[in-house]
Design a protein around this motif. Structure first.
Motif, PDB file in Angstrom:
ATOM      1  N   ILE A 146       0.693  -1.145  -0.167  1.00 57.49           N
ATOM      2  CA  ILE A 146      -0.222   0.068   0.053  1.00 57.49           C
ATOM      3  C   ILE A 146       0.794   1.310   0.061  1.00 57.49           C
ATOM      4  N   SER A 147       0.665   2.352  -0.795  1.00 54.75           N
ATOM      5  CA  SER A 147       1.481   3.421  -1.101  1.00 54.75           C
ATOM      6  C   SER A 147       0.780   4.424  -0.739  1.00 54.75           C
ATOM      7  N   PHE A 148       1.128   5.174   0.071  1.00 57.65           N
ATOM      8  CA  PHE A 148       0.449   6.791   0.588  1.00 57.65           C
ATOM      9  C   PHE A 148       1.295   7.885  -0.204  1.00 57.65           C
ATOM     10  N   SER A 149       0.133   8.618  -0.766  1.00 59.93           N
ATOM     11  CA  SER A 149       0.811   9.802  -1.496  1.00 59.93           C
ATOM     12  C   SER A 149       0.457  11.063  -0.707  1.00 59.93           C
ATOM     13  N   GLY A 150       0.386  12.341  -1.253  1.00 57.75           N
ATOM     14  CA  GLY A 150      -0.030  13.463  -0.234  1.00 57.75           C
ATOM     15  C   GLY A 150      -1.299  13.639   0.188  1.00 57.75           C
ATOM     16  N   ILE A 151      -2.065  12.733  -0.631  1.00 59.87           N
ATOM     17  CA  ILE A 151      -3.482  12.708  -0.012  1.00 59.87           C
ATOM     18  C   ILE A 151      -3.671  12.538   1.599  1.00 59.87           C
ATOM     19  N   GLU A 170     -10.564   8.079   6.122  1.00 57.42           N
ATOM     20  CA  GLU A 170     -10.481   6.587   5.862  1.00 57.42           C
ATOM     21  C   GLU A 170      -8.695   6.069   5.529  1.00 57.42           C
ATOM     22  N   ILE A 171      -8.220   7.127   4.785  1.00 58.00           N
ATOM     23  CA  ILE A 171      -6.787   6.785   4.150  1.00 58.00           C
ATOM     24  C   ILE A 171      -5.625   6.641   5.657  1.00 58.00           C
ATOM     25  N   LYS A 172      -6.158   7.847   6.357  1.00 55.30           N
ATOM     26  CA  LYS A 172      -5.217   7.968   7.740  1.00 55.30           C
ATOM     27  C   LYS A 172      -5.378   6.681   8.558  1.00 55.30           C
ATOM     28  N   ASP A 173      -6.611   6.111   8.598  1.00 47.90           N
ATOM     29  CA  ASP A 173      -6.795   5.138   9.355  1.00 47.90           C
ATOM     30  C   ASP A 173      -5.960   3.732   8.904  1.00 47.90           C
ATOM     31  N   VAL A 174      -6.052   3.755   7.386  1.00 51.67           N
ATOM     32  CA  VAL A 174      -5.142   2.656   6.739  1.00 51.67           C
ATOM     33  C   VAL A 174      -3.862   2.723   7.113  1.00 51.67           C
ATOM     34  N   ALA A 175      -3.371   4.047   7.191  1.00 47.39           N
ATOM     35  CA  ALA A 175      -2.078   4.587   7.520  1.00 47.39           C
ATOM     36  C   ALA A 175      -1.561   3.852   8.857  1.00 47.39           C
ATOM     37  N   ARG A 176      -2.467   4.019   9.618  1.00 43.48           N
ATOM     38  CA  ARG A 176      -2.102   3.573  10.878  1.00 43.48           C
ATOM     39  C   ARG A 176      -2.277   2.102  11.209  1.00 43.48           C
ATOM     40  N   LYS A 177      -2.905   1.603  10.358  1.00 38.44           N
ATOM     41  CA  LYS A 177      -3.160  -0.072  10.556  1.00 38.44           C
ATOM     42  C   LYS A 177      -2.286  -1.078   9.587  1.00 38.44           C
ATOM     43  N   VAL A 178      -1.702  -0.384   8.498  1.00 35.10           N
ATOM     44  CA  VAL A 178      -1.099  -1.129   7.452  1.00 35.10           C
ATOM     45  C   VAL A 178       0.333  -1.756   8.103  1.00 35.10           C
ATOM     46  N   PRO A 179       0.754  -3.231   7.970  1.00 35.18           N
ATOM     47  CA  PRO A 179       1.849  -3.614   8.680  1.00 35.18           C
ATOM     48  C   PRO A 179       3.143  -2.890   8.111  1.00 35.18           C
ATOM     49  N   ALA A 180       3.797  -2.906   9.349  1.00 35.50           N
ATOM     50  CA  ALA A 180       5.169  -2.093   8.979  1.00 35.50           C
ATOM     51  C   ALA A 180       6.050  -2.308   7.829  1.00 35.50           C
ATOM     52  N   ASP A 181       5.815  -3.794   7.554  1.00 36.16           N
ATOM     53  CA  ASP A 181       6.779  -4.128   6.211  1.00 36.16           C
ATOM     54  C   ASP A 181       5.970  -4.113   4.736  1.00 36.16           C
TER      55      ASP A 181
END
Length: 257
Positions: free
Chosen positions: A174-179, A187-198
């Motif tokens: 999962i790749s996060f941009s400036g959004i 919802e995107i912030k929620d995913v950024a908190r939960k996605v595995p570190a690797d």
């Protein structure tokens, strides 16, 4: 050191850099940008894009045709395999589905997506996936075509945690941009908190989607640190830790030393 895992270097505005790509690259060095992945969106612009970055080992490339592009060459899998076999090309895409900008019968878009997946599997190179308002069909086609055999990245992630989990199960990052820095991107912030570190990357998608505090202005790979800073804040860790993790994840996904 930071990696911008998705940018369009042939499309950035070089006016602040004296219209000189070498000048921009010097600034990227000063901003500790270790590597950049320059993403293709059509075949016609690839020769000039390849030429632009040819002198810079810290830039890798992809080949592919964006799902919204309707002018120009629409390659079959064999053509993508022939183009994608070059050493500097480490991924196939960007490809995927976009039902927001395209209308009518989109069977052609789905077939293009399948061609890219088949080429990626033949080349054993990861996929760079664009998906917008097409999450069910995106997941279905990835599964039907066995895309998990090569995996890849859902770039510029804009979906929810349910989608992210299914993508992770299919061997995608999962790749996060400036959004992710936008106040409305809950919802995107929620995913950024939960996605595995690797399993996460960071990107700019420059020249588009500049992060806060540059929202609405031209974007540059040097702004990837603002994405890293925001994700560090969301995850309660340091920017250095996010930089280290995302860099290692990039090298793991694309099998680079």
């Amino acid at each position: 050191m930071l990696i911008d895992s998705h940018c369009h270097l042939d499309r950035i505005d070089l006016e602040p850099y004296q219209n000189d790509f070498a000048c921009f690259m010097q600034e990227a060095d000063r901003q500790n940008i270790e590597h950049m992945l320059c993403i293709a969106i059509d075949l016609e612009s690839c020769p000039a894009m390849f030429d632009l970055v040819s002198a810079y080992p810290k830039i890798s490339l992809t080949v592919g045709v964006h799902p919204n592009v309707q002018d120009g060459k629409d390659p079959d899998a064999d053509e993508l395999i022939a183009l994608g076999g070059q050493d500097r090309i480490i991924g196939i895409g960007e490809t995927g589905l976009d039902y927001f900008r395209s209308e009518g019968d989109l069977g052609w878009q789905q077939q293009r997506f399948r061609n890219h997946i088949r080429a990626a599997k033949a080349l054993k190179k990861p996929l760079i996936i664009h998906t917008r308002e097409a999450k069910q069909d995106t997941l279905r086609i990835l599964e039907e075509e066995g895309a998990d055999k090569v995996g890849g990245v859902i770039h510029c992630f804009t979906e929810d945690w349910e989608f992210a989990q299914k993508a992770l199960d299919l061997n995608f990052y999962i790749s996060f941009s400036g959004i992710v820095t936008f106040n409305s991107a809950r919802e995107i912030k929620d995913v950024a908190r939960k996605v595995p570190a690797d399993r996460f990357l960071i990107e700019t998608d420059s020249p588009y989607l500049a992060p806060v505090p540059f929202r609405g202005r031209p974007n540059y790979p040097t702004y990837v640190r603002y994405v890293a800073e925001h994700i560090a804040e969301l995850r309660g860790t340091s920017v250095n830790q996010i930089a280290e993790l995302s860099t290692q994840n990039f090298y793991t996904l694309f099998k680079m030393n």
